[in-house]
Design an enzyme around this catalytic site. Structure first.
Site, mmCIF file in Angstrom:
data_model
loop_
_atom_site.group_PDB
_atom_site.id
_atom_site.type_symbol
_atom_site.label_atom_id
_atom_site.label_comp_id
_atom_site.label_asym_id
_atom_site.label_seq_id
_atom_site.Cartn_x
_atom_site.Cartn_y
_atom_site.Cartn_z
ATOM 1 N N GLN A 167 0.585 -1.056 0.047
ATOM 2 C CA GLN A 167 -0.267 -0.214 -0.307
ATOM 3 C C GLN A 167 1.430 1.259 0.438
ATOM 4 O OE1 GLN A 167 -3.524 -0.088 1.075
ATOM 5 N NE2 GLN A 167 -3.959 1.814 1.368
ATOM 6 N N PHE A 168 1.644 2.053 -0.968
ATOM 7 C CA PHE A 168 2.049 3.058 -1.225
ATOM 8 C C PHE A 168 1.121 4.046 -0.636
ATOM 9 C CE2 PHE A 168 -0.412 3.208 -5.232
ATOM 10 C CZ PHE A 168 -0.482 4.722 -5.440
ATOM 11 N N THR A 169 0.186 4.103 -0.654
ATOM 12 C CA THR A 169 -0.823 5.387 -0.070
ATOM 13 C C THR A 169 -0.472 5.478 0.944
ATOM 14 O OG1 THR A 169 -2.362 4.356 0.142
ATOM 15 C CG2 THR A 169 -2.152 5.108 -2.001
#
Length: 148
Positions: free
Chosen positions: A78-80
């Site tokens: 989850q790069f966010t």
């Protein structure tokens, strides 16, 4: 690395209409690699998560770890979690590691958590995913390897 842990009674990841990862009792772990992360960072975070006492003992206290309970982990990239949100209304994600490096660290983290005796299921890196979960507690823990 950054991780968001949710204690779940069940969780699953669906890609293109197919469930590709599913667990019952355990942890849903969202993971984000940062530019200065190393394999040592991923290993340290995996070891810490495996030892965290987030599950109830017979007295009802959070005193048992994931391996103590026989639970599993569903790990989703989850790069966010690296969002930069202070300026404007559209978050930026330039603080996340580049995709090629992030995938290496994500995969290594998954292997290290499995090496700690935790059954691991995963999402699909760089793919749109639908994540379903039932948060047990609710218990949600934010972790950043830079925090001391």
């Amino acid at each position: 690395m950054r991780a968001l842990l949710q204690r779940v009674s069940n969780a699953s990841v669906t890609v293109e209409g197919q469930i590709i990862g599913q667990i019952e009792h355990g942890l849903l772990i969202f993971v984000c690699a940062m530019p200065d992360d190393t394999h040592a960072t991923a290993q340290g975070l995996a070891q810490k998560i495996a030892k965290l006492r987030l599950f109830k003992d017979d007295a009802g206290k959070m005193n048992r770890s994931l391996p103590d309970t026989g639970g599993s982990a569903l790990i989703v990239s989850q790069f966010t979690l690296a969002a930069i949100w202070r300026k404007g209304n559209r978050p930026g994600f330039s603080a996340a590691a580049e995709p090629e490096m992030a995938e290496k660290h994500y995969q290594y983290f998954c292997r290290q958590l499995a090496a700690e005796g935790v059954p691991v299921r995963t999402g699909k890196f760089r793919s749109p995913m639908a994540v379903s979960l039932v948060n047990d507690g609710p218990v949600t823990i934010w972790m950043d390897s830079k925090d001391k």
